[in-house]
Design a protein around this motif. Structure first.
Motif, mmCIF file in Angstrom:
data_model
loop_
_atom_site.group_PDB
_atom_site.id
_atom_site.type_symbol
_atom_site.label_atom_id
_atom_site.label_comp_id
_atom_site.label_asym_id
_atom_site.label_seq_id
_atom_site.Cartn_x
_atom_site.Cartn_y
_atom_site.Cartn_z
ATOM 1 N N LEU B 11 0.837 -1.202 0.000
ATOM 2 C CA LEU B 11 0.000 0.000 0.000
ATOM 3 C C LEU B 11 0.873 1.255 0.000
ATOM 4 O O LEU B 11 0.643 2.185 -0.777
ATOM 5 C CB LEU B 11 -0.920 -0.005 1.220
ATOM 6 C CG LEU B 11 -1.838 1.212 1.336
ATOM 7 C CD1 LEU B 11 -2.860 1.213 0.206
ATOM 8 C CD2 LEU B 11 -2.555 1.235 2.682
ATOM 9 N N GLN B 12 1.892 1.255 0.844
ATOM 10 C CA GLN B 12 2.763 2.433 0.912
ATOM 11 C C GLN B 12 3.457 2.671 -0.425
ATOM 12 O O GLN B 12 3.573 3.811 -0.881
ATOM 13 C CB GLN B 12 3.811 2.253 2.017
ATOM 14 C CG GLN B 12 3.200 2.310 3.411
ATOM 15 C CD GLN B 12 4.251 2.110 4.491
ATOM 16 O OE1 GLN B 12 5.106 2.946 4.686
ATOM 17 N NE2 GLN B 12 4.176 1.003 5.191
ATOM 18 N N VAL B 15 0.881 4.110 -2.970
ATOM 19 C CA VAL B 15 0.592 5.526 -2.738
ATOM 20 C C VAL B 15 1.792 6.385 -3.144
ATOM 21 O O VAL B 15 1.627 7.453 -3.724
ATOM 22 C CB VAL B 15 0.195 5.782 -1.268
ATOM 23 C CG1 VAL B 15 0.061 7.270 -1.003
ATOM 24 C CG2 VAL B 15 -1.111 5.073 -0.945
ATOM 25 N N PHE B 18 1.585 6.840 -6.775
ATOM 26 C CA PHE B 18 0.499 7.782 -7.061
ATOM 27 C C PHE B 18 0.942 9.219 -6.786
ATOM 28 O O PHE B 18 0.679 10.130 -7.579
ATOM 29 C CB PHE B 18 -0.717 7.405 -6.207
ATOM 30 C CG PHE B 18 -1.862 8.366 -6.272
ATOM 31 C CD1 PHE B 18 -2.564 8.565 -7.461
ATOM 32 C CD2 PHE B 18 -2.275 9.061 -5.144
ATOM 33 C CE1 PHE B 18 -3.631 9.445 -7.509
ATOM 34 C CE2 PHE B 18 -3.348 9.937 -5.193
ATOM 35 C CZ PHE B 18 -4.021 10.133 -6.378
ATOM 36 N N LEU B 19 1.650 9.422 -5.668
ATOM 37 C CA LEU B 19 2.047 10.779 -5.295
ATOM 38 C C LEU B 19 3.160 11.320 -6.188
ATOM 39 O O LEU B 19 3.217 12.507 -6.470
ATOM 40 C CB LEU B 19 2.509 10.826 -3.835
ATOM 41 C CG LEU B 19 1.441 10.713 -2.748
ATOM 42 C CD1 LEU B 19 2.072 10.741 -1.370
ATOM 43 C CD2 LEU B 19 0.422 11.841 -2.872
ATOM 44 N N TYR B 20 4.055 10.431 -6.630
ATOM 45 C CA TYR B 20 5.245 10.932 -7.313
ATOM 46 C C TYR B 20 5.216 10.822 -8.829
ATOM 47 O O TYR B 20 5.958 11.530 -9.504
ATOM 48 C CB TYR B 20 6.512 10.275 -6.736
ATOM 49 C CG TYR B 20 6.794 10.876 -5.402
ATOM 50 C CD1 TYR B 20 7.501 12.062 -5.312
ATOM 51 C CD2 TYR B 20 6.260 10.335 -4.244
ATOM 52 C CE1 TYR B 20 7.707 12.671 -4.104
ATOM 53 C CE2 TYR B 20 6.454 10.937 -3.013
ATOM 54 C CZ TYR B 20 7.180 12.100 -2.957
ATOM 55 O OH TYR B 20 7.368 12.725 -1.765
ATOM 56 N N ALA B 21 4.364 9.932 -9.362
ATOM 57 C CA ALA B 21 4.322 9.800 -10.821
ATOM 58 C C ALA B 21 4.101 11.153 -11.505
ATOM 59 O O ALA B 21 4.866 11.511 -12.411
ATOM 60 C CB ALA B 21 3.249 8.793 -11.227
ATOM 61 N N PRO B 22 3.105 11.949 -11.083
ATOM 62 C CA PRO B 22 2.893 13.224 -11.778
ATOM 63 C C PRO B 22 4.101 14.150 -11.675
ATOM 64 O O PRO B 22 4.450 14.820 -12.647
ATOM 65 C CB PRO B 22 1.694 13.831 -11.047
ATOM 66 C CG PRO B 22 1.039 12.703 -10.364
ATOM 67 C CD PRO B 22 2.110 11.727 -10.022
ATOM 68 N N ILE B 23 4.739 14.164 -10.515
ATOM 69 C CA ILE B 23 5.884 15.056 -10.333
ATOM 70 C C ILE B 23 7.041 14.606 -11.226
ATOM 71 O O ILE B 23 7.702 15.423 -11.867
ATOM 72 C CB ILE B 23 6.305 15.084 -8.849
ATOM 73 C CG1 ILE B 23 5.150 15.649 -8.027
ATOM 74 C CG2 ILE B 23 7.565 15.899 -8.650
ATOM 75 C CD1 ILE B 23 5.338 15.560 -6.543
ATOM 76 N N VAL B 25 6.764 12.985 -13.986
ATOM 77 C CA VAL B 25 6.399 13.311 -15.369
ATOM 78 C C VAL B 25 6.767 14.759 -15.677
ATOM 79 O O VAL B 25 7.367 15.064 -16.714
ATOM 80 C CB VAL B 25 4.890 13.059 -15.604
ATOM 81 C CG1 VAL B 25 4.444 13.686 -16.914
ATOM 82 C CG2 VAL B 25 4.593 11.572 -15.598
ATOM 83 N N LEU B 26 6.437 15.656 -14.754
ATOM 84 C CA LEU B 26 6.792 17.075 -14.938
ATOM 85 C C LEU B 26 8.296 17.240 -15.124
ATOM 86 O O LEU B 26 8.746 17.940 -16.033
ATOM 87 C CB LEU B 26 6.372 17.894 -13.721
ATOM 88 C CG LEU B 26 4.935 18.361 -13.585
ATOM 89 C CD1 LEU B 26 4.827 19.304 -12.402
ATOM 90 C CD2 LEU B 26 4.499 19.083 -14.849
#
Lengths: 272, 273
Positions: B11-12, B15, B18-23, B25-26
């Motif tokens: 789970l950790q 998450v 989930f939290l870092y994929a967008p960052i 990508v940027l």
């Protein structure tokens, strides 16, 4: 000494009167004032026409809160059982995104969720049908979950960590199974954290306008957008805007009151 | 350890993705030679170069830093002094002040923003009717930031005051110090950690704020988050990716430094024991 020391707060009392109390009173005053400057309930009857916006804001904020709770509680529980370096790293990883401006965090999702974006590229690579999610309410809810998840996890984690280990041991010694111990001891004791997490997700969620602007494409208008339009948009109408703000304030007050009733009102501020 | 740690770890990890994929990508696309946000054409540092040549971004950045420093400084001074005052008050006025103090903390930012805007607009109209040229701008922005920063300073100083040993202050008075001197030499060093963390919170809150600034500034004065907002409105502007990357790296570096310092502090304390 007691009395004289109290005077030190005098400048701030004046400051609060000018920039906290008067602004709030002005919102109330404007909410009950028409464009002709007379007392009226007209702004509130106008609000009825925006039922859909109210409904959407509530529904999306509630949905995001439920998802945050469903993911956040187990996560907080899992993190509370870690020790040493793993826990420190997990804490750091959880808090790091909170330090990045919400505009940038939300912007990051724009390129992922676009119709030809990375998510759909991934889906087509997996030979799955594409999803149309950008500029829908679903994208707004996702944005809220992404931005506010740490706000749910941190208070729950803090409360679980404070639970006295001997209480848990006592429950185990008395023959409670893992599940019983969780249900009868940990869960009730962590409820204040849950309530504070729920408020910390719901309140910014219901009032957001950044997330709905960036990910909702202006199509799924929320309360925040509505307020922004009245104050800075083409339809300058601070009277209606104040009425909406007042309603929102009442909602927030009610949810705070509910929370305070269940949890102990703590005055601490969360650092980091 | 009867139960497996695996589900919790999974789970950790999920998450974290989930939290870092967008960052990530940027960050990845900040090096993209193409304007596209979805396909990578080649490596470039162009967007960083453009960012540093972007006058608007640079002036917004310096404004944000000046505003954050000034408002944090003012809020820390007012907040610390007021915390001492509030601490010394009788129960009832103390409760009222603390309740009011909490208003900007619990209110949604957008409401703090519009309510301050109403006051400022009223004030500006009043000044104009007197023939004084005035408008929303840096001053109103500063007042707004100080207003939402003071509560955090008070909330981080008060607990330290409560932990104080009152006897030391009285001992200082008995030894002939006047109250001011006793406060500066005895109380202030004790509550310093609270003052410092209050100042840091105020500074970061100020840098991070978009909504309240958005409603309380004029057309000419733009903070960095406001600049970012207008950049996102244009849809495709890869400079944002470069900016995000720089901010992420800065924050990451700061947090790691803080963590290392804390760990070292901890070790020192342990050794002393």
């Amino acid at each position: 000494m007691k009395k004289r020391g109290g005077l030190l707060a005098a400048p701030y009392t004046v400051w609060m009167a000018l920039f906290t109390v008067i602004p709030m009173l002005l919102v109330v005053y404007f909410a009950f004032t028409g464009e002709d400057g007379r007392f009226t309930f007209g702004n509130f009857s106008q609000l009825l026409g925006y039922g859909a916006v109210f409904g959407r804001s509530f529904w999306l904020a509630a949905l995001a809160t439920v998802v945050c709770l469903a993911v956040g509680y187990p996560l907080a529980y899992a993190m509370s059982r870690e020790t040493g370096a793993v826990r420190n790293t997990a804490m750091l990883l959880l808090m790091l995104p909170m330090w990045i401006n919400i505009l940038l965090r939300t912007y990051a999702w724009m390129s992922i969720l676009e119709n030809k974006g990375l998510l759909n590229q991934l889906l087509s690579f997996l030979r799955l049908p594409p999803v149309r999610i950008i500029n829908t309410p679903a994208a707004v809810a996702l944005g809220m979950v992404y931005n506010y998840l740490p706000f749910m996890v941190l208070p729950i984690l803090t409360v679980i960590q404070k639970i006295d280990g001997s209480v848990i041991e006592a429950a185990q010694d008395l023959g409670g199974s893992q599940f019983t111990v969780f249900k009868r001891v940990i869960l009730p004791l962590s409820l204040p954290g849950v309530l504070s997490g729920v408020t910390m997700v719901f309140v910014p969620g219901v009032s957001t306008f950044i997330i709905s602007q960036l990910l909702g494409g202006g199509k799924s208008m929320m309360l925040g957008d509505l307020i922004e339009m009245q104050f800075l948009g083409s339809t300058y109408n601070p009277y209606l805007g104040s009425a909406i703000s007042l309603v929102m304030m009442v909602i927030v007050l009610i949810s705070m009151a509910v929370m305070n009733r269940f949890g102990e009102g703590e005055e601490e501020v969360m650092v980091l | 350890m009867r139960r497996s740690r695996v589900p919790g770890r999974v789970l950790q990890a999920l998450v974290a993705v989930f939290l870092y994929a967008p960052i990530l990508v940027l960050i990845f696309f900040s090096f993209n030679s193409d304007k596209s946000r979805v396909s990578f054409k080649g490596f470039t540092l162009d967007w960083y170069k453009r960012l540093f040549e972007n006058e608007q971004v640079l002036s917004a950045l310096s404004l944000t830093l000046i505003l954050a420093l000034l408002s944090a400084l003012i809020a820390t001074v007012i907040g610390t002094v007021s915390a001492v005052g509030i601490y010394n008050m009788k129960k009832r006025p103390r409760k009222i002040l603390l309740a009011l103090n909490n208003v900007p903390v619990v209110n949604p930012d957008i409401i703090t923003g519009v309510s301050l805007m109403l006051v400022f607009v009223l004030f500006v109209t009043f000044l104009r009717s007197l023939g004084v040229g005035a408008g929303l701008g840096f001053t109103t922005l500063l007042i707004a930031h100080v207003t939402f920063n003071i509560p955090y300073v008070i909330l981080s100083v008060l607990p330290k005051l409560r932990q104080l040993n009152k006897n030391t202050y009285e001992a200082a008075l008995d030894l002939g110090a006047n109250p001011l001197r006793a406060y500066m030499r005895v109380i202030l060093p004790e509550i310093m950690p609270g003052v410092v963390s209050g100042a840091i919170i105020a500074f970061t809150m100020s840098i991070d704020d978009f909504l309240i600034s958005y409603f309380t500034t004029g057309t000419s004065v733009q903070t960095l988050p406001m600049r970012i907002y207008s950049m996102t409105r244009k849809r495709v502007s890869p400079e944002i990716n470069a900016l995000s990357t720089l901010m992420f790296v800065t924050v990451l570096a700061l947090l790691i430094i803080i963590n290392i310092l804390q760990a070292r502090d901890q070790k020192k304390k342990e050794r002393r024991l």
